[in-house]
Design a protein around this motif. Structure first.
Motif, PDB file in Angstrom:
ATOM      1  N   LEU A 256     -12.215  -0.838  -5.888  1.00 30.16           N
ATOM      2  CA  LEU A 256     -10.709  -1.080  -5.484  1.00 30.16           C
ATOM      3  C   LEU A 256     -10.916  -0.952  -4.026  1.00 30.16           C
ATOM      4  CD1 LEU A 256      -8.361   1.394  -7.570  1.00 30.16           C
ATOM      5  CD2 LEU A 256      -8.012  -1.484  -6.611  1.00 30.16           C
ATOM      6  N   ASP A 257     -10.492  -1.630  -3.016  1.00 29.71           N
ATOM      7  CA  ASP A 257     -10.591  -1.452  -1.654  1.00 29.71           C
ATOM      8  C   ASP A 257     -10.211  -0.066  -1.283  1.00 29.71           C
ATOM      9  OD1 ASP A 257     -10.225  -1.564   0.983  1.00 29.71           O
ATOM     10  OD2 ASP A 257      -9.899  -3.793   1.029  1.00 29.71           O
ATOM     11  N   PRO A 258     -10.835   0.781  -0.611  1.00 22.36           N
ATOM     12  CA  PRO A 258     -10.493   2.138  -0.415  1.00 22.36           C
ATOM     13  C   PRO A 258      -9.322   2.033   0.639  1.00 22.36           C
ATOM     14  CG  PRO A 258     -12.629   1.505   0.320  1.00 22.36           C
ATOM     15  CD  PRO A 258     -12.458   0.531  -0.312  1.00 22.36           C
ATOM     16  N   SER A 259      -9.163   0.876   1.266  1.00 24.44           N
ATOM     17  CA  SER A 259      -7.922   1.214   2.258  1.00 24.44           C
ATOM     18  C   SER A 259      -6.515   0.878   1.559  1.00 24.44           C
ATOM     19  CB  SER A 259      -8.001  -0.051   3.288  1.00 24.44           C
ATOM     20  OG  SER A 259      -7.997  -1.316   2.848  1.00 24.44           O
ATOM     21  N   THR A 260      -6.498   0.792   0.127  1.00 21.38           N
ATOM     22  CA  THR A 260      -5.242   0.662  -0.725  1.00 21.38           C
ATOM     23  C   THR A 260      -4.608   2.023  -0.911  1.00 21.38           C
ATOM     24  OG1 THR A 260      -6.665  -0.760  -2.165  1.00 21.38           O
ATOM     25  CG2 THR A 260      -4.516  -0.162  -2.934  1.00 21.38           C
TER      26      THR A 260
ATOM     27  N   TYR B 248      -0.071  -4.662  -1.882  1.00 20.95           N
ATOM     28  CA  TYR B 248       0.142  -5.044  -3.113  1.00 20.95           C
ATOM     29  C   TYR B 248      -1.061  -6.032  -3.619  1.00 20.95           C
ATOM     30  CZ  TYR B 248       3.281  -7.709  -6.568  1.00 20.95           C
ATOM     31  OH  TYR B 248       3.760  -8.285  -7.702  1.00 20.95           O
ATOM     32  N   ASP B 249      -1.293  -7.003  -2.897  1.00 21.17           N
ATOM     33  CA  ASP B 249      -2.587  -7.883  -3.434  1.00 21.17           C
ATOM     34  C   ASP B 249      -3.865  -6.877  -3.865  1.00 21.17           C
ATOM     35  OD1 ASP B 249      -0.965 -10.127  -2.875  1.00 21.17           O
ATOM     36  OD2 ASP B 249      -1.994 -10.563  -1.016  1.00 21.17           O
ATOM     37  N   LYS B 250      -4.146  -5.768  -3.031  1.00 20.71           N
ATOM     38  CA  LYS B 250      -5.360  -5.111  -3.583  1.00 20.71           C
ATOM     39  C   LYS B 250      -5.064  -4.215  -4.660  1.00 20.71           C
ATOM     40  CE  LYS B 250      -5.524  -3.631   0.934  1.00 20.71           C
ATOM     41  NZ  LYS B 250      -5.697  -2.987   2.365  1.00 20.71           N
TER      42      LYS B 250
ATOM     43  N   GLU C 205      -1.326   8.023  -2.436  1.00 21.52           N
ATOM     44  CA  GLU C 205      -0.313   7.017  -2.647  1.00 21.52           C
ATOM     45  C   GLU C 205      -0.726   5.659  -2.093  1.00 21.52           C
ATOM     46  OE1 GLU C 205       2.405   7.498  -4.328  1.00 21.52           O
ATOM     47  OE2 GLU C 205       1.717   9.354  -4.956  1.00 21.52           O
ATOM     48  N   TYR C 206       0.112   4.889  -2.116  1.00 18.82           N
ATOM     49  CA  TYR C 206      -0.559   3.312  -1.494  1.00 18.82           C
ATOM     50  C   TYR C 206      -0.126   3.598   0.171  1.00 18.82           C
ATOM     51  CZ  TYR C 206      -0.078   1.057  -5.996  1.00 18.82           C
ATOM     52  OH  TYR C 206      -0.518   0.734  -7.486  1.00 18.82           O
ATOM     53  N   LYS C 207      -1.092   2.872   0.492  1.00 21.84           N
ATOM     54  CA  LYS C 207      -1.100   2.947   2.129  1.00 21.84           C
ATOM     55  C   LYS C 207      -0.729   1.505   2.787  1.00 21.84           C
ATOM     56  CE  LYS C 207      -4.804   3.517   4.796  1.00 21.84           C
ATOM     57  NZ  LYS C 207      -6.105   4.039   5.339  1.00 21.84           N
ATOM     58  N   TRP C 208       0.222   1.630   3.697  1.00 21.80           N
ATOM     59  CA  TRP C 208       0.770   0.250   4.175  1.00 21.80           C
ATOM     60  C   TRP C 208       1.540   0.696   5.349  1.00 21.80           C
ATOM     61  CZ3 TRP C 208       5.901  -0.533   3.702  1.00 21.80           C
ATOM     62  CH2 TRP C 208       6.477   0.009   2.933  1.00 21.80           C
ATOM     63  N   LYS C 209       1.523  -0.216   6.382  1.00 30.13           N
ATOM     64  CA  LYS C 209       2.436   0.300   7.698  1.00 30.13           C
ATOM     65  C   LYS C 209       3.612  -0.379   7.876  1.00 30.13           C
ATOM     66  CE  LYS C 209      -0.810  -1.917  11.073  1.00 30.13           C
ATOM     67  NZ  LYS C 209      -1.594  -2.621   9.973  1.00 30.13           N
ATOM     68  N   ASP C 210       3.673  -1.829   7.370  1.00 30.83           N
ATOM     69  CA  ASP C 210       4.856  -2.820   7.496  1.00 30.83           C
ATOM     70  C   ASP C 210       4.854  -3.732   6.471  1.00 30.83           C
ATOM     71  OD1 ASP C 210       2.959  -4.593   8.257  1.00 30.83           O
ATOM     72  OD2 ASP C 210       3.170  -4.529  10.253  1.00 30.83           O
ATOM     73  N   PHE C 211       6.040  -4.418   6.604  1.00 33.10           N
ATOM     74  CA  PHE C 211       6.002  -5.378   5.282  1.00 33.10           C
ATOM     75  C   PHE C 211       4.976  -6.358   5.283  1.00 33.10           C
ATOM     76  CE2 PHE C 211       7.523  -9.672   3.766  1.00 33.10           C
ATOM     77  CZ  PHE C 211       8.110  -9.198   2.453  1.00 33.10           C
ATOM     78  N   TRP C 212       4.162  -6.754   6.156  1.00 29.06           N
ATOM     79  CA  TRP C 212       3.247  -7.629   5.946  1.00 29.06           C
ATOM     80  C   TRP C 212       1.858  -6.824   5.521  1.00 29.06           C
ATOM     81  CZ3 TRP C 212       6.794  -7.663   9.673  1.00 29.06           C
ATOM     82  CH2 TRP C 212       7.810  -9.158   9.399  1.00 29.06           C
ATOM     83  N   ASP C 213       1.716  -5.711   5.860  1.00 32.70           N
ATOM     84  CA  ASP C 213       0.683  -4.859   5.129  1.00 32.70           C
ATOM     85  C   ASP C 213       0.850  -4.554   3.980  1.00 32.70           C
ATOM     86  OD1 ASP C 213      -1.726  -3.756   5.758  1.00 32.70           O
ATOM     87  OD2 ASP C 213      -0.851  -1.679   6.106  1.00 32.70           O
TER      88      ASP C 213
ATOM     89  N   HIS D 298      15.285  -7.105 -10.564  1.00 27.50           N
ATOM     90  CA  HIS D 298      14.541  -7.493  -9.638  1.00 27.50           C
ATOM     91  C   HIS D 298      13.237  -6.478  -9.385  1.00 27.50           C
ATOM     92  CE1 HIS D 298      13.761  -9.572  -5.215  1.00 27.50           C
ATOM     93  NE2 HIS D 298      12.917  -8.582  -5.435  1.00 27.50           N
ATOM     94  N   LEU D 299      12.100  -6.793 -10.026  1.00 26.67           N
ATOM     95  CA  LEU D 299      11.073  -5.932 -10.442  1.00 26.67           C
ATOM     96  C   LEU D 299       9.886  -6.816 -10.288  1.00 26.67           C
ATOM     97  CD1 LEU D 299       9.029  -4.336 -12.786  1.00 26.67           C
ATOM     98  CD2 LEU D 299       9.884  -2.893 -10.730  1.00 26.67           C
ATOM     99  N   HIS D 300       8.800  -6.438  -9.335  1.00 31.54           N
ATOM    100  CA  HIS D 300       7.589  -7.068  -9.448  1.00 31.54           C
ATOM    101  C   HIS D 300       6.643  -6.136 -10.299  1.00 31.54           C
ATOM    102  CE1 HIS D 300       8.501  -9.830  -6.184  1.00 31.54           C
ATOM    103  NE2 HIS D 300       9.394  -8.901  -5.780  1.00 31.54           N
ATOM    104  N   LEU D 301       6.240  -6.805 -11.487  1.00 26.49           N
ATOM    105  CA  LEU D 301       5.463  -6.084 -12.583  1.00 26.49           C
ATOM    106  C   LEU D 301       4.139  -5.546 -11.805  1.00 26.49           C
ATOM    107  CD1 LEU D 301       5.312  -4.998 -15.263  1.00 26.49           C
ATOM    108  CD2 LEU D 301       4.359  -7.471 -16.122  1.00 26.49           C
ATOM    109  N   GLU D 302       3.523  -6.334 -10.988  1.00 22.59           N
ATOM    110  CA  GLU D 302       2.078  -5.933 -10.441  1.00 22.59           C
ATOM    111  C   GLU D 302       2.604  -4.748  -9.526  1.00 22.59           C
ATOM    112  OE1 GLU D 302       3.086  -9.134 -10.209  1.00 22.59           O
ATOM    113  OE2 GLU D 302       1.908 -10.162 -11.913  1.00 22.59           O
ATOM    114  N   GLY D 303       3.827  -4.894  -8.834  1.00 24.87           N
ATOM    115  CA  GLY D 303       4.036  -3.857  -7.914  1.00 24.87           C
ATOM    116  C   GLY D 303       4.748  -2.699  -8.619  1.00 24.87           C
ATOM    117  N   SER D 304       4.852  -2.522  -9.887  1.00 26.38           N
ATOM    118  CA  SER D 304       5.329  -1.348 -10.553  1.00 26.38           C
ATOM    119  C   SER D 304       4.097  -0.619 -11.018  1.00 26.38           C
ATOM    120  CB  SER D 304       6.153  -1.803 -12.168  1.00 26.38           C
ATOM    121  OG  SER D 304       5.181  -2.383 -12.933  1.00 26.38           O
ATOM    122  N   ALA D 305       3.064  -0.794 -10.902  1.00 24.02           N
ATOM    123  CA  ALA D 305       1.817   0.104 -11.361  1.00 24.02           C
ATOM    124  C   ALA D 305       1.825   1.257 -10.521  1.00 24.02           C
ATOM    125  CB  ALA D 305       0.567  -0.931 -11.447  1.00 24.02           C
TER     126      ALA D 305
END
Ligand code: ADE
Ligand code: ZN
Length: 321
Positions: free
Chosen positions: A31-35, A54-56, A41-49, A8-15
């Motif tokens: 690149l969206d600076p909020s990434t 991941y999309d960015k 490191e990647y910046k996000w606050k909850d699952f939906w974020d 279980h590994l998402h290739l786009e999410g492995s970068a």
């Protein structure tokens, strides 16, 4: 070191953030600076974020060459941890958003797999995924592309994304089409959805495995059924802890599921987002529950026996454990 296998590994999410920045630079892409956070490191606050972040990040992967590099870079890191097999999700919908055809994204991944085998002896196969919150029509279109572009490395079809959107039955046409062609399937269920989401998946989709499945622990009858039917669970404890489902490894249900007789495998999901790796998942889970080396070897055997690759490769991998 114990040999490891990941399902279980998402290739786009492995970068890694560094690789994503490198690709964006090379492609002259914004690149969206909020990434990213201030530490890079990647910046996000909850699952939906996280799904947004991941999309960015995935938007930086723009060519077959980029997919080759992402694949090779991930497998190279895995090889340093004695990982012998990875089954990676790829997302043609993310590739299309970044301007790439299905075949181009696949060509890059295939090249990365071949080069990693040559350089590190590691094996990898592909599970093409649809994105649940994009809806059943997009899912059917991904399934059709899988069937129109067959390749021996594409061994499965899966679904990730927001489990709260739509119902598993809505995706029956896509999953049935794939199943009728003899290709195995898996679905993310019982991650942010409760046990009813796993039940609905088992009732409506021809899946061979469940992605996560950990919230089955809230329904003892379901746990019993998963154990009796030996339906493999692609468990990603570090991912679940990072997204706030459980506070730490000790409170994660993986050990209870194992003791109930469920077929457990361990994976990293989207490692740089969750500050993890396959090796760390093995180490941290073992440390939390006093698992022995033999327990961990059994986790690897479970993964290989539950893999969607052909029997000949499974036999070869099993002799390496
Ligand atoms: N896509 C990438 N990682 C995911 C996860 N952990 N759950 C659902 N969809 C995903
Ligand atoms: Zn996942």
């Amino acid at each position: 070191m114990v040999k490891k296998a990941e399902l279980h590994l998402h290739l786009e999410g492995s970068a890694t953030p560094a690789l994503v920045r490198e690709l964006a630079n090379r492609n002259g892409a914004e690149l969206d600076p909020s990434t990213f956070a201030s530490d890079g490191e990647y910046k996000w606050k909850d699952f939906w974020d996280f799904l947004n972040c991941y999309d960015k990040a995935a938007a930086a992967i723009r060519s077959a060459e980029d997919y080759r590099l992402v694949t090779y870079d991930y497998l190279k890191r895995c090889a340093t941890e004695d990982v012998i097999y990875v089954e990676t999700f790829s997302s043609p919908d993310h590739a299309a958003t970044a301007g790439m055809s299905y075949q181009h994204h696949l060509d890059g991944i295939i090249a990365g797999i071949d080069e990693a085998r040559r350089d590190f002896g590691i094996e990898c196969r592909i599970i093409v995924t649809c994105v649940r919150h994009l809806g059943p029509e997009k899912a059917l279109s991904v399934a059709e592309q899988v069937l129109q572009n067959p390749h021996p490395y594409v061994v499965g079809f899966g679904m990730g994304g927001d489990e709260a959107k739509y119902h598993p039955a809505d995706f029956k046409p896509a999953f049935d089409l794939i199943d009728q062609a003899g290709i195995a399937t898996t679905n993310h269920a019982g991650e942010f959805g409760g046990p009813e989401s796993i039940r609905a998946t088992l009732d409506h989709l021809p899946v061979k495995r469940i992605g996560h499945g950990v919230r089955s622990i809230e329904d003892p009858d379901l746990v019993k059924e998963l154990a009796e039917r030996q339906i493999p669970l692609e468990v990603c404890p570090g991912s679940n802890i990072s997204t706030g489902l459980y506070v730490d490894y000790q409170s994660h249900p993986v050990n209870q599921l194992k003791e109930a007789g469920c077929l457990i495998t361990l994976s990293s999901d989207d490692p740089p987002f969750f500050a993890t790796s396959v090796g760390r998942e093995y180490d941290r889970t073992a440390a939390a529950f006093n698992w022995t080396e033999e327990d961990l070897k059994q986790i690897t055997r479970n993964a290989i026996q539950s893999a969607f690759c052909d029997e000949e490769l499974k036999e070869k991998l099993l002799t390496q454990i």
